[in-house]
Design a protein around this motif. Sequence first.
Motif, PDB file in Angstrom:
ATOM      1  N   SER A   1       0.894  -0.882  -0.136  1.00 40.68           N
ATOM      2  CA  SER A   1       0.163   0.078   0.187  1.00 40.68           C
ATOM      3  C   SER A   1       0.912   1.176   0.062  1.00 40.68           C
ATOM      4  O   SER A   1       0.472   2.466  -0.632  1.00 40.68           O
ATOM      5  CB  SER A   1      -0.904  -0.051   1.324  1.00 40.68           C
ATOM      6  N   LYS A   2       2.091   1.429   0.568  1.00 41.11           N
ATOM      7  CA  LYS A   2       3.355   2.124   1.162  1.00 41.11           C
ATOM      8  C   LYS A   2       4.503   2.019   0.945  1.00 41.11           C
ATOM      9  O   LYS A   2       4.573   0.817   1.628  1.00 41.11           O
ATOM     10  CB  LYS A   2       2.557   3.512   2.244  1.00 41.11           C
ATOM     11  N   VAL A   3       4.947   2.279  -0.263  1.00 44.24           N
ATOM     12  CA  VAL A   3       6.261   2.173  -0.088  1.00 44.24           C
ATOM     13  C   VAL A   3       7.307   3.311  -0.126  1.00 44.24           C
ATOM     14  O   VAL A   3       7.326   4.148  -0.371  1.00 44.24           O
ATOM     15  CB  VAL A   3       7.142   1.468  -1.323  1.00 44.24           C
ATOM     16  N   ILE A   4       8.481   3.193   1.219  1.00 44.75           N
ATOM     17  CA  ILE A   4       9.089   4.185   1.372  1.00 44.75           C
ATOM     18  C   ILE A   4      10.512   3.847   1.301  1.00 44.75           C
ATOM     19  O   ILE A   4      10.759   2.776   1.899  1.00 44.75           O
ATOM     20  CB  ILE A   4       8.588   4.430   3.205  1.00 44.75           C
ATOM     21  N   LEU A   5      11.506   4.013   1.294  1.00 45.96           N
ATOM     22  CA  LEU A   5      12.829   3.882   0.507  1.00 45.96           C
ATOM     23  C   LEU A   5      13.922   4.899   0.854  1.00 45.96           C
ATOM     24  O   LEU A   5      13.319   6.295   0.840  1.00 45.96           O
ATOM     25  CB  LEU A   5      12.798   3.720  -1.201  1.00 45.96           C
ATOM     26  N   SER A   6      14.705   4.350   1.650  1.00 45.62           N
ATOM     27  CA  SER A   6      15.973   5.253   2.491  1.00 45.62           C
ATOM     28  C   SER A   6      16.954   4.796   2.034  1.00 45.62           C
ATOM     29  O   SER A   6      17.302   3.810   1.803  1.00 45.62           O
ATOM     30  CB  SER A   6      15.620   5.654   3.979  1.00 45.62           C
ATOM     31  N   ASP A   7      17.917   6.113   2.196  1.00 49.38           N
ATOM     32  CA  ASP A   7      19.389   5.981   1.832  1.00 49.38           C
ATOM     33  C   ASP A   7      19.909   7.364   2.706  1.00 49.38           C
ATOM     34  O   ASP A   7      19.472   8.000   2.234  1.00 49.38           O
ATOM     35  CB  ASP A   7      19.823   5.885   0.742  1.00 49.38           C
ATOM     36  N   GLY A   8      21.171   6.973   2.990  1.00 56.31           N
ATOM     37  CA  GLY A   8      21.816   7.983   4.205  1.00 56.31           C
ATOM     38  C   GLY A   8      22.726   8.919   3.068  1.00 56.31           C
ATOM     39  O   GLY A   8      23.456   9.955   3.315  1.00 56.31           O
ATOM     40  N   ASP A   9      23.588   8.153   2.194  1.00 56.28           N
ATOM     41  CA  ASP A   9      23.442   8.526   0.590  1.00 56.28           C
ATOM     42  C   ASP A   9      23.482   9.268  -0.186  1.00 56.28           C
ATOM     43  O   ASP A   9      21.995   8.888  -0.778  1.00 56.28           O
ATOM     44  CB  ASP A   9      24.869   7.776   0.091  1.00 56.28           C
ATOM     45  N   LEU A  10      23.167  10.674  -0.529  1.00 64.41           N
ATOM     46  CA  LEU A  10      22.759  11.577  -1.732  1.00 64.41           C
ATOM     47  C   LEU A  10      22.814  10.628  -2.902  1.00 64.41           C
ATOM     48  O   LEU A  10      21.980  11.155  -3.927  1.00 64.41           O
ATOM     49  CB  LEU A  10      22.445  12.771  -1.616  1.00 64.41           C
ATOM     50  N   LEU A  11      24.294  10.257  -3.180  1.00 62.12           N
ATOM     51  CA  LEU A  11      24.537  10.026  -4.758  1.00 62.12           C
ATOM     52  C   LEU A  11      23.707   8.575  -5.244  1.00 62.12           C
ATOM     53  O   LEU A  11      22.890   8.232  -5.811  1.00 62.12           O
ATOM     54  CB  LEU A  11      26.055   9.595  -4.925  1.00 62.12           C
ATOM     55  N   THR A  12      23.179   7.497  -3.966  1.00 61.53           N
ATOM     56  CA  THR A  12      23.097   7.079  -4.139  1.00 61.53           C
ATOM     57  C   THR A  12      21.120   6.934  -4.513  1.00 61.53           C
ATOM     58  O   THR A  12      21.006   6.587  -4.936  1.00 61.53           O
ATOM     59  CB  THR A  12      22.658   5.945  -3.020  1.00 61.53           C
TER      60      THR A  12
END
Length: 371
Positions: A176-187
């Motif tokens: 229903s909801k997908v939240i993706l995260s990363d600590g690197d801005l390039l990634t």
Amino acid sequence: MEKQTASLHLVSAFLAMELTDCVMSHARSLGGGSVTMDIGKCHAPYLKNFLKKLILEIESNHDDVLDELYELYSEFMISLKDDNAVKGNVRALKYIYFLFPDDANCEDAMVRKMVVPLHCSLNMLEGDTGCSIWPASLFLSEFILSFPDMFSSKTCFEVGSGVGLVGICLSHVKASKVILSDGDLLTLSNMKLNLKMNQMSTEDDEPVTSECLDSVKCLHLPWECASESILQVLKPDIILGADVIYDPLCLPHLVRVLSILLDKTKSSSRLPGVGCGGAIGSSHDYSDGCGSHDVVAACNSAGYAGPTEHPMAYFSSVIRNANTFDHFLALVDKENLAITDLTGTLQPASLLPYMQSYDRLSMRLLKLSSK
């Protein structure tokens, strides 16, 4: 193996840019085929190496090599003679083919393959690691596609999302909801590019509604400065992670993030002024210097609110260092989290049978929850 399946494995291995020896192995198993010159757009250095292997293989068998192959190889030799140009071109477009067996529990029984184009790095060890396709992300993707009912209609949040492959699979099974995260801005930037290539909305200011199931939210969220208030806003049903248990220095931050997300008491409570459709007033500034205010605003605008009663986390990992993994287990126990090894009891279907470089036997599948 029937010829049609062998042919599909060969094409899939080539488009996924598997090692040339792997592609040649599939070509040998196919046998009796012909080489077509309609190879389309491909990463030039990879194609050059493949052509070299192919020509040597044909010549070693005392067969005739098409003049077109010699000519094409010569063109690549000339165009790539500058080593610096080759080294600088470390990104390529790969196509990952998930091939569903007849008895697979896939969403649509008529869908026998799922193709995911990914812009990714070819240099996994010299920086850019977040832009590479790691084996654990392939395994976690197989897990999601093999057990779609576990993720369908759930709010799913991934820590360290890399190229975005897991998020694409979550969208495919209709989370229903997908939240993706990363600590690197390039990634993060590369991830958004991949999501758009797979027809998914990633614009921060674009509204996400229940009717728009292909919308994915991407958040810049370094573990070391992710505040408790920000994490409480996310309220995921399921937390996922692939190959994130690798750096002993990062593990305390990762486990702290997991502890907050998996805490049933804290995750079910609402923050003042923060909720579904809520607004952040000037008296509730959650900014902590790591973009946290933006995270709260993004989550609110997207309606990520519904608290979950029993959040769970599923991690896929290759244990490269036993001491590092033991350190992770100690931190998990200290935070009063329960961990279960599901490796032997919940095996996903083998949806990448053509990938000889992908060792499924080295994968561990772990479940974490609050005690």
